[in-house]
Design a protein around this motif. Sequence first.
Motif, PDB file in Angstrom:
ATOM      1  N   GLN A  46       0.803  -1.218   0.000  1.00  0.00           N
ATOM      2  CA  GLN A  46       0.000   0.000   0.000  1.00  0.00           C
ATOM      3  C   GLN A  46       0.837   1.270   0.000  1.00  0.00           C
ATOM      4  O   GLN A  46       0.350   2.340  -0.343  1.00  0.00           O
ATOM      5  CB  GLN A  46      -0.953  -0.004   1.199  1.00  0.00           C
ATOM      6  CG  GLN A  46      -2.068  -1.030   1.081  1.00  0.00           C
ATOM      7  CD  GLN A  46      -2.878  -1.143   2.343  1.00  0.00           C
ATOM      8  OE1 GLN A  46      -2.536  -1.911   3.231  1.00  0.00           O
ATOM      9  NE2 GLN A  46      -3.947  -0.373   2.434  1.00  0.00           N
ATOM     10  N   PRO A  52       0.423   0.777  -8.187  1.00  0.00           N
ATOM     11  CA  PRO A  52      -0.802   0.955  -8.961  1.00  0.00           C
ATOM     12  C   PRO A  52      -0.596   0.817 -10.469  1.00  0.00           C
ATOM     13  O   PRO A  52      -1.496   0.348 -11.180  1.00  0.00           O
ATOM     14  CB  PRO A  52      -1.256   2.372  -8.578  1.00  0.00           C
ATOM     15  CG  PRO A  52      -0.768   2.529  -7.172  1.00  0.00           C
ATOM     16  CD  PRO A  52       0.583   1.862  -7.182  1.00  0.00           C
ATOM     17  N   GLN A 179      -3.788   3.761  -0.425  1.00  0.00           N
ATOM     18  CA  GLN A 179      -2.744   3.394  -1.378  1.00  0.00           C
ATOM     19  C   GLN A 179      -2.017   4.658  -1.818  1.00  0.00           C
ATOM     20  O   GLN A 179      -2.649   5.674  -2.108  1.00  0.00           O
ATOM     21  CB  GLN A 179      -3.329   2.704  -2.617  1.00  0.00           C
ATOM     22  CG  GLN A 179      -2.306   2.350  -3.689  1.00  0.00           C
ATOM     23  CD  GLN A 179      -1.323   1.270  -3.238  1.00  0.00           C
ATOM     24  OE1 GLN A 179      -1.752   0.222  -2.745  1.00  0.00           O
ATOM     25  NE2 GLN A 179      -0.034   1.511  -3.407  1.00  0.00           N
ATOM     26  N   ASP A 181      -0.094   6.338  -4.778  1.00  0.00           N
ATOM     27  CA  ASP A 181       0.007   6.219  -6.234  1.00  0.00           C
ATOM     28  C   ASP A 181       0.821   7.402  -6.731  1.00  0.00           C
ATOM     29  O   ASP A 181       0.308   8.515  -6.849  1.00  0.00           O
ATOM     30  CB  ASP A 181      -1.384   6.207  -6.861  1.00  0.00           C
ATOM     31  CG  ASP A 181      -1.338   6.006  -8.370  1.00  0.00           C
ATOM     32  OD1 ASP A 181      -0.238   5.902  -8.929  1.00  0.00           O
ATOM     33  OD2 ASP A 181      -2.420   5.953  -8.988  1.00  0.00           O
ATOM     34  N   LEU A 186      -4.011   8.113  -1.691  1.00  0.00           N
ATOM     35  CA  LEU A 186      -5.411   7.809  -1.955  1.00  0.00           C
ATOM     36  C   LEU A 186      -6.019   7.056  -0.784  1.00  0.00           C
ATOM     37  O   LEU A 186      -5.425   6.109  -0.271  1.00  0.00           O
ATOM     38  CB  LEU A 186      -5.532   6.976  -3.228  1.00  0.00           C
ATOM     39  CG  LEU A 186      -4.871   7.547  -4.492  1.00  0.00           C
ATOM     40  CD1 LEU A 186      -5.019   6.568  -5.651  1.00  0.00           C
ATOM     41  CD2 LEU A 186      -5.461   8.907  -4.847  1.00  0.00           C
ATOM     42  N   TYR A 189      -8.803   3.772  -2.746  1.00  0.00           N
ATOM     43  CA  TYR A 189      -8.257   2.920  -3.790  1.00  0.00           C
ATOM     44  C   TYR A 189      -8.889   1.527  -3.679  1.00  0.00           C
ATOM     45  O   TYR A 189      -9.037   0.980  -2.583  1.00  0.00           O
ATOM     46  CB  TYR A 189      -6.739   2.818  -3.637  1.00  0.00           C
ATOM     47  CG  TYR A 189      -6.039   2.108  -4.769  1.00  0.00           C
ATOM     48  CD1 TYR A 189      -5.653   2.794  -5.901  1.00  0.00           C
ATOM     49  CD2 TYR A 189      -5.756   0.749  -4.684  1.00  0.00           C
ATOM     50  CE1 TYR A 189      -5.000   2.144  -6.940  1.00  0.00           C
ATOM     51  CE2 TYR A 189      -5.103   0.087  -5.711  1.00  0.00           C
ATOM     52  CZ  TYR A 189      -4.729   0.795  -6.844  1.00  0.00           C
ATOM     53  OH  TYR A 189      -4.085   0.147  -7.864  1.00  0.00           O
ATOM     54  N   HIS A 191      -8.615  -2.310  -3.989  1.00  0.00           N
ATOM     55  CA  HIS A 191      -7.643  -3.408  -4.006  1.00  0.00           C
ATOM     56  C   HIS A 191      -8.361  -4.707  -4.373  1.00  0.00           C
ATOM     57  O   HIS A 191      -9.376  -5.060  -3.759  1.00  0.00           O
ATOM     58  CB  HIS A 191      -6.986  -3.566  -2.636  1.00  0.00           C
ATOM     59  CG  HIS A 191      -6.188  -2.389  -2.203  1.00  0.00           C
ATOM     60  ND1 HIS A 191      -4.846  -2.236  -2.488  1.00  0.00           N
ATOM     61  CD2 HIS A 191      -6.544  -1.279  -1.495  1.00  0.00           C
ATOM     62  CE1 HIS A 191      -4.401  -1.114  -1.976  1.00  0.00           C
ATOM     63  NE2 HIS A 191      -5.412  -0.507  -1.367  1.00  0.00           N
TER      64      HIS A 191
END
Length: 256
Positions: A46, A52, A179, A181, A186, A189, A191
């Motif tokens: 993460q 990502p 997460q 990115d 974020l 996000y 997953h």
Amino acid sequence: MKRFLALIPLIFLFVSCDNIDEDDRYIEIDPIESQRRVLLEEFTGQRCTNCPAAHAVIEKLQEQYGDELIVVSIHAGSFGIAAPYGLMQPEGDEYASHWGISAYPAGVVDRTGDVLTSDAWAAAIRNEAEKITDLVITLNAKVSDDGSKIDVTTEMLTSTSVTGHLQLWIVEDGIIGFQIDGSQRLQDYEHNNVFRACVNGLWGQQVSLSPNYYHAAENSIDIDETWNVDNLSVVGFVYNDSGVIQVNKCKVETNQ
């Protein structure tokens, strides 16, 4: 139904996180008629700024191969955030250590021994999909009547003798959480393909399959309160020292 994880603070870490150039995120390779299903074990985190982009590669590959490509995203290493606040399980670090993962994102295709960056996944998956296997794996997974566990039935049939290990994993989709990115933090996000637990041990259970006989295995696992059972699947595969022989995936049936 999507599950939300708690807000996680950013921690700066001195661990390699591979950068993925825009043009290298997905390399198109002509589709083939797959002879088998292929397993991609993706190592991610993460706090991995470039992971990502690798998830986008996976989405493209899944569009190309459909159900013939089975992905398990294993959160591990210093970029992972440990459960229950994050998605990293203790087994993730053990798998990462076994494969010698030192940079993220990374992947292992059918346990053939090579640790690959995301730009090499397409070629490796195509190569594995061209191989022939006569092993058929059928999975059935359902929540027990009392709602406390998941019961898994695995049936295996082969026309040749097979000796190896049967590995069963719980994976979950649709988890909404933190997460990084690139430069963005974020909180919403999504997953997918997230490794949640081993059903039958870290390295599975030994199996010796005789030709032209059905071999069945019965396993169960307690349901963790953090899982959304509506989004759970079981991934099952048989592997030996040469790699994965065959893999399959099924949704967990609920009592609703």
